[in-house]
Each structure stands twice: as structure tokens, then as C-alpha cells.
Design a protein around this motif. Structure first.
Motif, short mmCIF file in Angstrom:
data_model
loop_
_atom_site.label_atom_id
_atom_site.label_comp_id
_atom_site.label_asym_id
_atom_site.label_seq_id
_atom_site.Cartn_x
_atom_site.Cartn_y
_atom_site.Cartn_z
N TYR A 127 -22.38 -24.06 37.44
CA TYR A 127 -21.62 -23.29 36.69
C TYR A 127 -22.38 -21.73 36.95
N LEU A 148 -15.75 -28.03 35.74
CA LEU A 148 -16.05 -28.57 34.99
C LEU A 148 -17.64 -29.33 36.00
N ASN A 168 -12.69 -34.35 27.46
CA ASN A 168 -12.76 -34.02 25.79
C ASN A 168 -12.43 -35.24 24.97
N CYS A 214 -11.18 -28.80 27.95
CA CYS A 214 -11.77 -28.60 29.26
C CYS A 214 -13.80 -27.41 28.78
N ALA A 215 -14.44 -27.49 29.17
CA ALA A 215 -16.27 -26.32 28.52
C ALA A 215 -15.01 -25.83 27.95
N SER A 233 -14.94 -29.17 40.26
CA SER A 233 -16.15 -29.56 40.31
C SER A 233 -17.00 -29.86 40.82
N LEU A 246 -23.22 -26.44 27.55
CA LEU A 246 -21.11 -26.44 27.44
C LEU A 246 -21.29 -27.79 27.76
N LEU A 247 -20.14 -27.80 27.39
CA LEU A 247 -19.31 -29.25 28.31
C LEU A 247 -19.69 -29.57 29.56
N GLU A 248 -20.51 -30.62 30.05
CA GLU A 248 -20.71 -30.53 31.38
C GLU A 248 -20.10 -32.52 31.83
#
Length: 413
Positions: free
Chosen positions: A263, A257, A57, A25-26, A232, A174-176
Motif C-alpha cells: 500500500y 491487495l 472478503n 477487496c480492500a 499483490s 485496511l484489509l490486508e
């Protein structure tokens, strides 16, 4: 105090490690990913373990080197090449079982973590990815931390700064995962699901189009709560509409996520580890828990397939069995499987019987199946009644064929 970490020292630790924990995940660090890609030879003989989410991922740790491996509870398209090359170790386990394995059995030479800067008490928040790392990092000899000032400090698990072996502080994205666009077919399914949800219910949903559609469909409810493994951007609509209960723990999740907007709102979320979010005792103690999850197909016995597409495994069971079982133990709870009645190509998703092989949810665990054509409440129905209820929510053009198939199938049971 942690040592200062740079690329060279990071790769030295990787070279010396046989087993590495890498969060999904993030929690996945794009900085550490860049360092691993910069010198693939460092991963020769290293096995990476973690819970990397399909379509989210996308980094293939096993693809770093012909002698690298990856251990996972999800098989995904991104891992297909490494799987065929024999470099992926697939564990067919639920989230709750994975938590126990990480906490009680697995051991790691190195744990990779991405955290927020330490607070006044010397603790580094795990931010928006608190799912499995609290079980894994104490089982590692070495903890390497990417301290990312962009990681929100959240209400949830943390790592003492003093427990980190080496760290680098560096800003990195960060992963979005943006919220998917509205889909008419899924919106129609969501409206049927919404008919099962009253004020004051607690909802669990997975990631993707179904979650977003259901949250839009229940925006007019009041006093709702969320207890989920993941949230989400669809959550933001509930905040805006006033649908959520006025309580500090109205939203409990292991992971957030989505977008930067989500966030920024994470201060309103209580983050907890999988050992809490997916625990049977926790779920049974939540009144009116509605576990809402999607599937690829359902058969007339009530068996659910959430992993296989055209005979090829594309995912894993994740937390589905945990949440469905927990919802059935909850007072006034419901375990809901929701899916469009047909694929985009017009193929029926309700089938006479799933192909021989693994199923994601057994027929004894089936509760409520929903399509855009209605709701099949399978509780307390005999096998013939179940089949009839499922045929009634199939696409109309497939119903007669399903009736004929059940007539033949039932004679062989």
C-alpha cells in the motif's frame, strides 16, 4: 456538503434500504462491518450486492439476519451456510459482464464506500479498490462514505466529496492479505510459465500462490509491464529487481491487495476501473499480453474448471474468460492456464473429461496449459493432438491411465 454520519444514522439508512451496494477487496470497510454487526435487525429485508472475493472478503452479509440477502458473482465457503438457507443470489457472470450490469441495470438505495480524505479539488480517491465502485455509486440514491485517513490516495477513480450523502472520517485498518509462502510445486509450475515470457511482455495474474511464484520467476526479465485486475505483494519484488519498464503506466490494476508495504508503494500504480482493465478493446490493444491464471483441473478436450471442487461450487469465473479472450486477440499474446499436475493427495488434475455441468473456460478458448512437467500449446491442434499434448504434461504415473481413457472417450465423440 455531506451530512455527518454516525452509527445511528448509518443504521437508519440501512433499515430504509432494500438494495445496498457493498464493495469487496480492500474497499470493504471494517467500520461499517462493525456497525452492521452491532444491530443485525437493521438488515432485515435488505439485499447486499458486491464482488466479494473468496478467502479474502469473509464477511457474510446474508448471515446478518434471516431476512437479509446477498447477491454475488462468487460462491465461497464463507457463504455456504447462507447459500443452503436460500439467502444468496448467485450471478454466473464474468467481471466485464458484472461491470455492465452495475453501470447500466442495477439500482441501489444505498452505496457503501471507503475512500481517502478529499484532495484540494474536493475529490475522494477510491484508493486501492477501484474495480466496481465507479459503476455502482452513481446508481445509488444515497452514498455513505467511510473516509479513512489510512486509505492511500492513488492515481485512479475518485468520488466528488459533494456527491456523498453522509460521511464519517475515522481511521480503521485496511484489509490486508499477506503474500503466501513459497510452495515447491507451484514454483516448479512457475518456472515453466516463465519460459514463455520474454522481455517487454505485459502480464496479467490472479491472486494467490501462482501470481507470487511467477513474479519471482520473472524477476530477471526487463521492460515488463503489469495489466491486471489485482496486484499483490509479489509486485514489490519486480520493483526491487528492476524488471519493470521505466514508465508511469508500467503497472495498471483495479485493486491492490496485500500488506502495508504494498500500500505504501501504490503511488507507482495506475488504478483503473473494471470497465477499462477487463475491456476487450483494451486487452486486444496490449501487445504481448500474457494472461496467466490457475485452475483446479483441465480435461483432455481443453476444458478448464476453476470453480468446482468435489462437485461443489467454491468460486466463480471472475475475470478469467475476459483476460484469456483478450490475450488471444493481443499481438503475440498468450492465454496461459497453469496448475500443478497433481493435487497434494496425488490425484491427477488433468482428467479425461470434466463432469457434466458448467465449465469455467470452454475448449474453444483454450490456448496454453502448463504444469511442472511442461507446456501444452493447444492452438491449432486437432482433438487427438490436444489430448496427447495434455497427457504429456500430466504426472508420469497417471499418463497411461489417461491414454486408455482417451482411447475410449474418443470413440464416443
Amino acid at each position: 456538503m455531506p451530512h455527518v454520519l454516525d452509527r445511528s444514522r448509518f443504521l437508519d439508512h440501512i433499515r430504509a434500504a432494500g438494495e445496498v451496494y457493498a464493495p469487496g477487496c480492500a474497499g470493504h470497510s471494517l467500520l461499517f462491518e462493525q456497525w452492521l454487526q452491532s444491530e443485525p435487525e437493521a438488515s432485515a429485508g435488505t439485499r447486499y450486492s458486491g464482488v466479494q472475493i473468496p478467502t479474502v472478503n469473509r464477511f457474510d452479509f446474508a448471515g446478518l439476519h434471516p431476512q437479509a440477502r446477498q447477491r454475488t458473482i462468487f460462491l465461497s465457503a464463507e457463504l455456504r451456510e447462507s447459500w443452503l438457507a436460500g439467502r444468496v443470489d448467485y450471478l454466473p457472470m464474468t467481471y466485464s459482464a458484472t461491470w455492465r450490469w452495475l453501470r447500466e441495470v442495477a439500482r441501489f438505495d444505498v452505496a457503501l464506500v471507503q475512500v481517502a480524505p478529499p484532495d484540494a479539488h474536493g475529490n475522494c480517491s477510491l484508493g486501492i479498490a477501484c474495480d466496481f465502485t465507479p459503476a455502482a455509486w452513481p446508481r445509488a440514491r444515497v452514498v455513505l462514505a467511510h473516509i479513512n485517513p489510512l486509505m492511500p490516495r492513488t492515481h485512479g477513480p475518485s468520488i466528488p466529496y459533494s456527491a456523498i450523502t453522509a460521511a464519517i472520517e475515522a481511521e480503521a485498518p485496511l484489509l490486508e492479505v499477506p503474500d503466501p509462502p513459497a510452495d515447491p510445486a507451484m514454483d516448479a509450475v512457475a518456472r515453466q510459465v516463465a519460459g514463455l515470457i520474454g522481455d517487454g511482455a505485459t502480464l496479467q495474474l490472479g491472486l494467490g500462490r501462482l501470481q507470487s511464484a511467477v513474479l519471482r520467476a520473472v524477476a530477471d526479465r526487463r521492460g515488463l509491464r503489469i495489466h491486471s485486475g489485482m496486484v499483490s505483494d509479489g509486485l514489490l519484488g519486480l520493483y526491487e529487481s528492476g524488471a519493470l519498464a521505466d514508465a508511469a503506466d508500467a503497472v495498471v490494476s483495479g485493486v491492490a491487495l496485500g500488506s502495508q508495504a504494498l500500500y505504501r508503494a501504490c503511488g507507482q500504480i495506475q488504478f483503473r476501473e473494471v470497465g477499462h482493465t477487463h475491456a476487450a478493446a483494451t486487452l486486444a490493444g496490449i501487445d504481448s499480453l500474457h494472461a496467466i491464471n490457475s485452475a483446479l483441473s483441465v480435461d483432455l478436450l481443453g476444458q478448464v474448471n476453476g470453480e468446482f471442487l468435489s462437485g461443489r461450487q467454491m468460486s466463480g469465473v471472475g475475470g478469467l474468460p475476459d483476460f484469456i479472450a483478450g490475450a488471444r486477440q493481443s499481438a503475440a499474446g498468450r492465454g496461459i492456464i497453469a496448475l500443478p499436475a497433481s493435487t497434494p493427495k496425488g490425484q491427477c488434475r488433468i482428467v479425461p473429461m470434466l463432469p457434466t455441468g458448467p465449465v469455467s473456460l470452454a475448449r474453444v478458448d483454450a490456448d496454453c496449459i502448463v504444469t511442472e512437467h511442461g507446456v501444452a500449446d493447444l492452438r491449432h491442434l486437432d482433438v487427438h493432438q490436444r489430448a496427447a499434448a495434455l497427457i504429456a504434461i500430466a504426472a508420469p504415473e497417471h499418463r497411461e491411465q489417461l491414454r486408455s481413457a482417451w482411447h475410449e472417450l474418443s470413440r464416443t465423440l
